[in-house]
Motif scaffolding. Structure first.
Motif, PDB file in Angstrom:
ATOM      1  N   PRO A  17       0.808  -1.226   0.000  1.00 28.56           N
ATOM      2  CA  PRO A  17       0.000   0.000   0.000  1.00 28.56           C
ATOM      3  C   PRO A  17       0.842   1.278   0.000  1.00 28.56           C
ATOM      4  CG  PRO A  17      -0.885  -1.552   1.564  1.00 28.56           C
ATOM      5  CD  PRO A  17       0.422  -2.106   1.106  1.00 28.56           C
ATOM      6  N   GLY A  18       1.998   1.234   0.661  1.00 26.15           N
ATOM      7  CA  GLY A  18       2.882   2.401   0.644  1.00 26.15           C
ATOM      8  C   GLY A  18       3.377   2.700  -0.762  1.00 26.15           C
ATOM      9  N   TYR A  19       3.773   1.668  -1.474  1.00 27.39           N
ATOM     10  CA  TYR A  19       4.214   1.837  -2.858  1.00 27.39           C
ATOM     11  C   TYR A  19       3.077   2.399  -3.726  1.00 27.39           C
ATOM     12  CZ  TYR A  19       5.625   0.657  -7.593  1.00 27.39           C
ATOM     13  OH  TYR A  19       5.920   0.727  -8.928  1.00 27.39           O
ATOM     14  N   LEU A  20       1.880   1.833  -3.569  1.00 25.44           N
ATOM     15  CA  LEU A  20       0.740   2.321  -4.354  1.00 25.44           C
ATOM     16  C   LEU A  20       0.389   3.766  -3.992  1.00 25.44           C
ATOM     17  CD1 LEU A  20      -1.488  -0.880  -4.221  1.00 25.44           C
ATOM     18  CD2 LEU A  20      -0.155  -0.044  -6.166  1.00 25.44           C
ATOM     19  N   PHE A  22       2.570   6.073  -2.991  1.00 29.71           N
ATOM     20  CA  PHE A  22       3.571   6.921  -3.632  1.00 29.71           C
ATOM     21  C   PHE A  22       3.315   7.063  -5.122  1.00 29.71           C
ATOM     22  CE2 PHE A  22       6.417   5.909   0.096  1.00 29.71           C
ATOM     23  CZ  PHE A  22       6.383   7.202   0.587  1.00 29.71           C
ATOM     24  N   GLU A  23       2.800   6.030  -5.767  1.00 32.48           N
ATOM     25  CA  GLU A  23       2.464   6.128  -7.183  1.00 32.48           C
ATOM     26  C   GLU A  23       1.338   7.124  -7.424  1.00 32.48           C
ATOM     27  OE1 GLU A  23       1.541   2.237  -8.730  1.00 32.48           O
ATOM     28  OE2 GLU A  23       3.553   2.068  -9.574  1.00 32.48           O
ATOM     29  N   VAL A  24       0.400   7.218  -6.502  1.00 34.60           N
ATOM     30  CA  VAL A  24      -0.757   8.100  -6.650  1.00 34.60           C
ATOM     31  C   VAL A  24      -0.402   9.555  -6.395  1.00 34.60           C
ATOM     32  CG1 VAL A  24      -2.985   8.646  -5.582  1.00 34.60           C
ATOM     33  CG2 VAL A  24      -2.438   6.314  -6.181  1.00 34.60           C
ATOM     34  N   ILE A  25       0.638   9.803  -5.615  1.00 36.80           N
ATOM     35  CA  ILE A  25       0.976  11.174  -5.228  1.00 36.80           C
ATOM     36  C   ILE A  25       1.195  12.076  -6.439  1.00 36.80           C
ATOM     37  CG2 ILE A  25       2.771  12.584  -4.136  1.00 36.80           C
ATOM     38  CD1 ILE A  25       2.933  10.457  -1.956  1.00 36.80           C
ATOM     39  N   GLY A  26       1.773  11.588  -7.504  1.00 35.37           N
ATOM     40  CA  GLY A  26       2.037  12.423  -8.674  1.00 35.37           C
ATOM     41  C   GLY A  26       0.840  12.669  -9.560  1.00 35.37           C
ATOM     42  N   THR A  27      -0.257  11.961  -9.340  1.00 34.89           N
ATOM     43  CA  THR A  27      -1.438  12.128 -10.185  1.00 34.89           C
ATOM     44  C   THR A  27      -2.328  13.221  -9.631  1.00 34.89           C
ATOM     45  OG1 THR A  27      -2.813  10.537  -9.008  1.00 34.89           O
ATOM     46  CG2 THR A  27      -1.369   9.664 -10.728  1.00 34.89           C
ATOM     47  N   LYS A  28      -3.328  13.570 -10.377  1.00 36.15           N
ATOM     48  CA  LYS A  28      -4.299  14.575  -9.939  1.00 36.15           C
ATOM     49  C   LYS A  28      -5.679  13.954  -9.716  1.00 36.15           C
ATOM     50  CE  LYS A  28      -1.500  18.078 -10.665  1.00 36.15           C
ATOM     51  NZ  LYS A  28      -0.775  18.647  -9.595  1.00 36.15           N
ATOM     52  N   VAL A  29      -5.733  12.655  -9.452  1.00 36.30           N
ATOM     53  CA  VAL A  29      -6.997  11.946  -9.287  1.00 36.30           C
ATOM     54  C   VAL A  29      -7.409  11.997  -7.813  1.00 36.30           C
ATOM     55  CG1 VAL A  29      -8.208   9.765  -9.662  1.00 36.30           C
ATOM     56  CG2 VAL A  29      -6.350  10.433 -11.196  1.00 36.30           C
ATOM     57  N   LEU A  37      -5.827   7.657   1.583  1.00 38.42           N
ATOM     58  CA  LEU A  37      -5.911   8.359   2.862  1.00 38.42           C
ATOM     59  C   LEU A  37      -6.805   7.597   3.832  1.00 38.42           C
ATOM     60  CD1 LEU A  37      -5.236  10.815   4.586  1.00 38.42           C
ATOM     61  CD2 LEU A  37      -7.195  11.965   3.590  1.00 38.42           C
ATOM     62  N   VAL A  38      -7.958   7.154   3.351  1.00 41.97           N
ATOM     63  CA  VAL A  38      -8.854   6.360   4.196  1.00 41.97           C
ATOM     64  C   VAL A  38      -8.179   5.042   4.579  1.00 41.97           C
ATOM     65  CG1 VAL A  38     -11.052   5.103   4.253  1.00 41.97           C
ATOM     66  CG2 VAL A  38     -10.961   7.417   3.336  1.00 41.97           C
ATOM     67  N   TYR A  39      -7.452   4.428   3.648  1.00 40.55           N
ATOM     68  CA  TYR A  39      -6.749   3.180   3.965  1.00 40.55           C
ATOM     69  C   TYR A  39      -5.804   3.380   5.146  1.00 40.55           C
ATOM     70  CZ  TYR A  39      -3.420  -0.531   4.137  1.00 40.55           C
ATOM     71  OH  TYR A  39      -2.622  -1.537   4.611  1.00 40.55           O
ATOM     72  N   TRP A  40      -4.989   4.438   5.098  1.00 41.24           N
ATOM     73  CA  TRP A  40      -4.000   4.630   6.157  1.00 41.24           C
ATOM     74  C   TRP A  40      -4.651   4.945   7.495  1.00 41.24           C
ATOM     75  CZ3 TRP A  40       0.256   2.332   5.634  1.00 41.24           C
ATOM     76  CH2 TRP A  40       0.827   2.169   4.369  1.00 41.24           C
ATOM     77  N   VAL A  41      -5.787   5.634   7.487  1.00 40.91           N
ATOM     78  CA  VAL A  41      -6.503   5.892   8.742  1.00 40.91           C
ATOM     79  C   VAL A  41      -7.051   4.587   9.312  1.00 40.91           C
ATOM     80  CG1 VAL A  41      -8.524   7.018   9.735  1.00 40.91           C
ATOM     81  CG2 VAL A  41      -7.050   8.284   8.170  1.00 40.91           C
ATOM     82  N   VAL A  42      -7.694   3.772   8.473  1.00 39.40           N
ATOM     83  CA  VAL A  42      -8.231   2.490   8.927  1.00 39.40           C
ATOM     84  C   VAL A  42      -7.094   1.579   9.388  1.00 39.40           C
ATOM     85  CG1 VAL A  42      -9.450   0.393   8.194  1.00 39.40           C
ATOM     86  CG2 VAL A  42     -10.317   2.633   7.542  1.00 39.40           C
ATOM     87  N   PHE A  43      -5.979   1.582   8.678  1.00 44.83           N
ATOM     88  CA  PHE A  43      -4.831   0.774   9.064  1.00 44.83           C
ATOM     89  C   PHE A  43      -4.322   1.197  10.444  1.00 44.83           C
ATOM     90  CE2 PHE A  43      -0.218   0.106   9.205  1.00 44.83           C
ATOM     91  CZ  PHE A  43      -0.179  -1.270   9.064  1.00 44.83           C
ATOM     92  N   GLY A  44      -4.266   2.498  10.696  1.00 43.47           N
ATOM     93  CA  GLY A  44      -3.825   2.991  12.005  1.00 43.47           C
ATOM     94  C   GLY A  44      -4.762   2.561  13.120  1.00 43.47           C
TER      95      GLY A  44
END
Length: 96
Positions: A17-20, A22-29, A37-44
């Motif tokens: 998920p961390g790799y994915l 970082f891949e999304v950070i450069g996009t504008k989607v 963001l929701v994934y990392w909150v739920v993971f925490g």
């Protein structure tokens, strides 16, 4: 016998998920930003709750399976549970 559960959880629930993310950070989607963001909150939240659940109710193996299954459900393009959580739970609560 070697316990590989930290390796499985680390790789399956943090590295991929961390790799994915970082891949999304450069996009504008925007939806992709929300998904991770929701994934990392739920993971925490899961990490905070995992110790009491292991010691009180479930075993380590069961919680490992639940953690990996939750990760797949949250970030898999077919399920996108994180977007469902955002649209049905988080967003209505924020917009009130």
């Amino acid at each position: 016998m070697v316990d590989i559960s930290p390796l499985v959880l680390g790789f399956g629930c943090v590295i991929i998920p961390g790799y994915l993310t970082f891949e999304v950070i450069g996009t504008k989607v925007e939806r992709e930003y929300i998904k991770y963001l929701v994934y990392w909150v739920v993971f925490g939240v899961e990490e905070i709750m995992i110790s009491p659940l292991i010691s009180l109710i479930f075993g380590n193996t069961f919680m490992m399976i639940v953690g990996v299954a939750l990760t797949v459900a949250l970030i898999h393009p077919k399920f996108e549970l994180s977007l469902i959580l955002y649209d049905r739970v988080i967003r209505p609560y924020i917009l009130r």
